[in-house]
Design a protein around this motif. Structure first.
Motif, PDB file in Angstrom:
ATOM      1  N   GLY A  75     121.040   4.515   3.205  1.00  0.00           N
ATOM      2  CA  GLY A  75     120.822   3.070   3.123  1.00  0.00           C
ATOM      3  C   GLY A  75     120.612   2.614   1.688  1.00  0.00           C
ATOM      4  O   GLY A  75     121.167   1.604   1.254  1.00  0.00           O
ATOM      5  N   VAL A 108     122.487  -5.200   6.522  1.00  0.00           N
ATOM      6  CA  VAL A 108     122.790  -4.506   5.273  1.00  0.00           C
ATOM      7  C   VAL A 108     123.526  -5.419   4.296  1.00  0.00           C
ATOM      8  O   VAL A 108     123.217  -5.453   3.104  1.00  0.00           O
ATOM      9  CB  VAL A 108     123.622  -3.246   5.579  1.00  0.00           C
ATOM     10  CG1 VAL A 108     124.037  -2.556   4.303  1.00  0.00           C
ATOM     11  CG2 VAL A 108     122.821  -2.295   6.456  1.00  0.00           C
ATOM     12  N   THR A 122     123.357   0.133  -0.084  1.00  0.00           N
ATOM     13  CA  THR A 122     122.988  -1.218  -0.525  1.00  0.00           C
ATOM     14  C   THR A 122     123.107  -1.344  -2.042  1.00  0.00           C
ATOM     15  O   THR A 122     123.618  -2.339  -2.542  1.00  0.00           O
ATOM     16  CB  THR A 122     121.559  -1.575  -0.099  1.00  0.00           C
ATOM     17  OG1 THR A 122     120.696  -0.497  -0.466  1.00  0.00           O
ATOM     18  CG2 THR A 122     121.460  -1.794   1.386  1.00  0.00           C
TER      19      THR A 122
END
Lengths: 300, 339
Positions: free
Chosen positions: B100, B189, B104
């Motif tokens: 993650g 996201v 990102t």
């Protein structure tokens, strides 16, 4: 007589078209990005407008289910936290800068600068974890800290954030102090420490103050370092630094995730106050720093 | 007593040079002693402060590893590629948070880098000086906007706008890729990527602008003089001249994005599911997992696992920032050597 065409054709036409395309894309991208950023500040202004009231600054949070109320404890708490942080970071930061600019050999000075930059790059949430492990979860029987969250711990976490900023700006200004001022002082028979304290430091003090102001503007808006060390607080104004205090960024963070619209509105109002404080102080500090820098480089 | 005697005995004009220092008036002597003490004290105090500043990094690393030790013992390095975060069974792994964080941050980088370079080129090459100053100041001011305020805006303004407008639009074009499946939500996201990109742009573009301004005028003029268009000058002369610096600027922005906790927590949805391919679904990062669990870690092993996440985050940002520093240094040296 044959007329010469001034119109670009063939290869030059393609090149000019590429140029126009690139220029357009650059301007478009810049306008888009700046537009987004303007929208950000604009929506804070619009959304905060309805919730700004005198109560916001004077009252504590409303009892559950009632409207109204304010975030006075957060204002007091933020001021306390930033004051503690400044009291730690300013002297240490100036000392570090003095060491690098007046005493350290270049090689060591460069190393210290590098590590200050690395410290500046440590994520603020990690700083929070560090202070949590160092102060909150440890037993420190001094000043009533240890084993629980406190304003001391929060202030210390903000000080870790501020230290590299204060030290780096102070270094930048100290480097600008003209060497002939130092030499004039030595020529009068003044020793090094008195030269540093009564000639170098006073010359650079303006820049150091503005650098500290910039660091304060940054620290006042930091939420992440406070989460672990100073975020479980009561509903009333507290001025005891051995107890956790509320602060504006943490209150915005909590209210922003609340399902209560009244609290959402207060989060916007608090964001407005915070953003105004941060932007005004950093703008003033930047102007002052620029003036100071010009004055010092002009004098040398 | 001996000192006073020595002073009264000697007619000090007649003294040889070596002895003269012994007979200078007491005022000078004490002053010199104070000066010696003062010099040393100031050196010691400032040096000590510098030592503290440097040791702070060591202390941060040490305290974090110490706090994470139970989890390191329990899960070992496998923690890094383990997918589950289950507080009920006390099994923890960091893989989905690491993915993650990387998704990102690099997503934000892809958005922010071209935009930042475009802004910097606009301000340094195209805009008249009267616009340059105010707009440059505006952008650097926006670097000062606290992340909690950006996150607040992300929740109430950007999130709904993305859900109703941008994400359906992206889905209509790119819905066949695995990246845009699922129902658009108010948190996710992609929203985190946009928020991070907005936080990177002020940092990266202001450094890039300084770099572009630092390109010597004669190099640009030589290129224009050879008949190059402005775009060709930018592409062939200006950008290659400061390439290293631009890479460093982007890397510094990346460092900021990797460690950003608050704004991401507010908009990413903080799901504990393994990381999903779709950018429209909710997710989590190392920093946001930390920030969203600050009040709710009941067991020691969960606290320790959270600190372990902090250790991983520290390592990632440390490597990123050090890389940026190394690039900057090499770039500076290269440029000084080349001139």
């Amino acid at each position: 007589m044959e007329a010469v065409s001034l119109r670009a054709d063939g290869r030059s036409k393609r090149r000019l078209r590429a140029n126009a395309l690139a220029t357009g894309a650059a301007v478009g991208a810049a306008v888009l990005a700046i537009g987004l950023l303007v929208v950000l500040v604009g929506s804070v202004l619009v959304k905060a407008f309805g919730a700004l009231s005198w109560n916001l600054f004077t009252k504590g949070p409303a009892v559950f289910g009632e409207t109204g109320g304010g975030i006075a404890p957060a204002f007091v708490g933020s001021i306390m936290l930033v004051a503690i942080a400044t009291a730690i970071a300013l002297p240490v930061g100036v000392m570090v800068a003095l060491y690098v600019s007046e005493f350290a050999p270049k090689r060591i000075g460069d190393q210290i600068k590098l590590w200050l930059d690395v410290l500046n790059g440590v994520p603020s949430i990690v700083v929070g974890l560090f202070v949590f492990a160092l102060v909150v979860s440890a037993h420190v029987p001094v000043l009533g800290i240890g084993h629980h969250q406190s304003a001391w711990a929060g202030g210390f976490a903000l000080a870790v954030i501020m230290l590299p900023l204060v030290a780096r700006t102070a270094m930048e200004v100290l480097v600008l102090v003209p060497d002939n001022l130092r030499e004039a002082s030595y020529a009068l028979g003044v020793s090094k420490w008195r030269t540093v304290l009564s000639v170098v430091l006073p010359t650079a003090i303006g820049g150091i103050v503005t650098g500290t102001t910039l660091a304060i503007a940054r620290a006042a808006g930091e939420t992440a370092p406070l989460l672990f060390v100073c975020s479980i607080f009561g509903q009333v104004v507290s001025t005891d630094p051995s107890q956790p205090v509320a602060s504006i960024p943490v209150v915005i963070f909590e209210y922003s995730e609340s399902p209560d619209h009244n609290l959402n509105a207060q989060a916007w109002a608090a964001a407005f106050v915070l953003i105004t404080f941060v932007l005004v102080t950093s703008l003033l500090a930047r102007i002052a720093l620029e003036r100071q820098r010009r004055k010092l480089s002009g004098g040398g | 007593v001996v000192k006073t005697l020595a002073l009264t005995e000697g007619g000090w004009k007649a003294q040889p040079v070596e002895a003269a220092s012994a007979t200078t008036p007491p005022l000078g002597r004490t002053r010199r002693r104070y000066d010696r003490i003062g010099d040393r004290a100031l050196l010691a105090i400032t040096g000590f402060a510098a030592l503290i500043a440097v040791l702070l990094i060591v202390a941060i690393a040490w305290k974090l590893i110490e706090g994470a030790w139970p989890a390191i013992n329990e899960f070992g390095l496998a923690f890094v590629w383990h997918d589950v975060w289950n507080p009920v069974t006390n099994v923890f792994g960091a893989k989905s948070f690491i993915i993650g964080t990387l998704v990102t941050s690099f997503g934000a980088l892809l958005l922010a880098a071209p935009l930042s370079i475009a802004i910097a080129l606009c301000l340094s090459e195209l805009a008249p000086p009267s616009i340059r100053g105010p707009v440059g100041a505006l952008i650097s001011m926006l670097a000062a906007v606290p992340s909690v305020v950006v996150g607040l805006w992300g929740i109430f303004v950007l999130g709904p706008f993305m859900r109703t407008t941008i994400e359906p639009f992206l889905q209509s074009i790119l819905g066949w890729t695995p990246f845009f499946t699922g129902t658009p939500q108010q948190a996710g996201v992609l929203i985190a990527i946009v928020v991070l990109a907005m936080m990177m742009i002020p940092i990266t573009s202001s450094i890039c602008q300084e770099l572009f301004v630092s390109v010597p005028k004669d190099v640009k003029e030589a290129s224009i003089g050879l008949g190059a268009t402005r775009w060709e000058t930018v592409r062939g002369v200006i950008v290659p001249y400061v390439k290293g610096g631009v890479v460093a600027a982007v890397t510094l922005g990346l460092g900021r994005a990797l460690g950003e906790a608050i704004a991401v927590t507010q908009v990413i949805g903080n799901s504990l599911q393994p990381f999903h391919f779709s950018l429209l679904s909710t997710g989590n990062t190392l920093a946001s997992q930390l920030a969203s669990n600050y009040q709710s870690a009941p067991t020691n092993i969960e606290v320790s696992s959270l600190v372990y996440l902090g250790v991983i985050l520290l390592v990632i940002t440390f490597v990123t920032n050090l890389t940026a520093q190394v690039i900057v240094h090499r770039f500076d040296r290269q440029r000084l050597g080349g001139r």
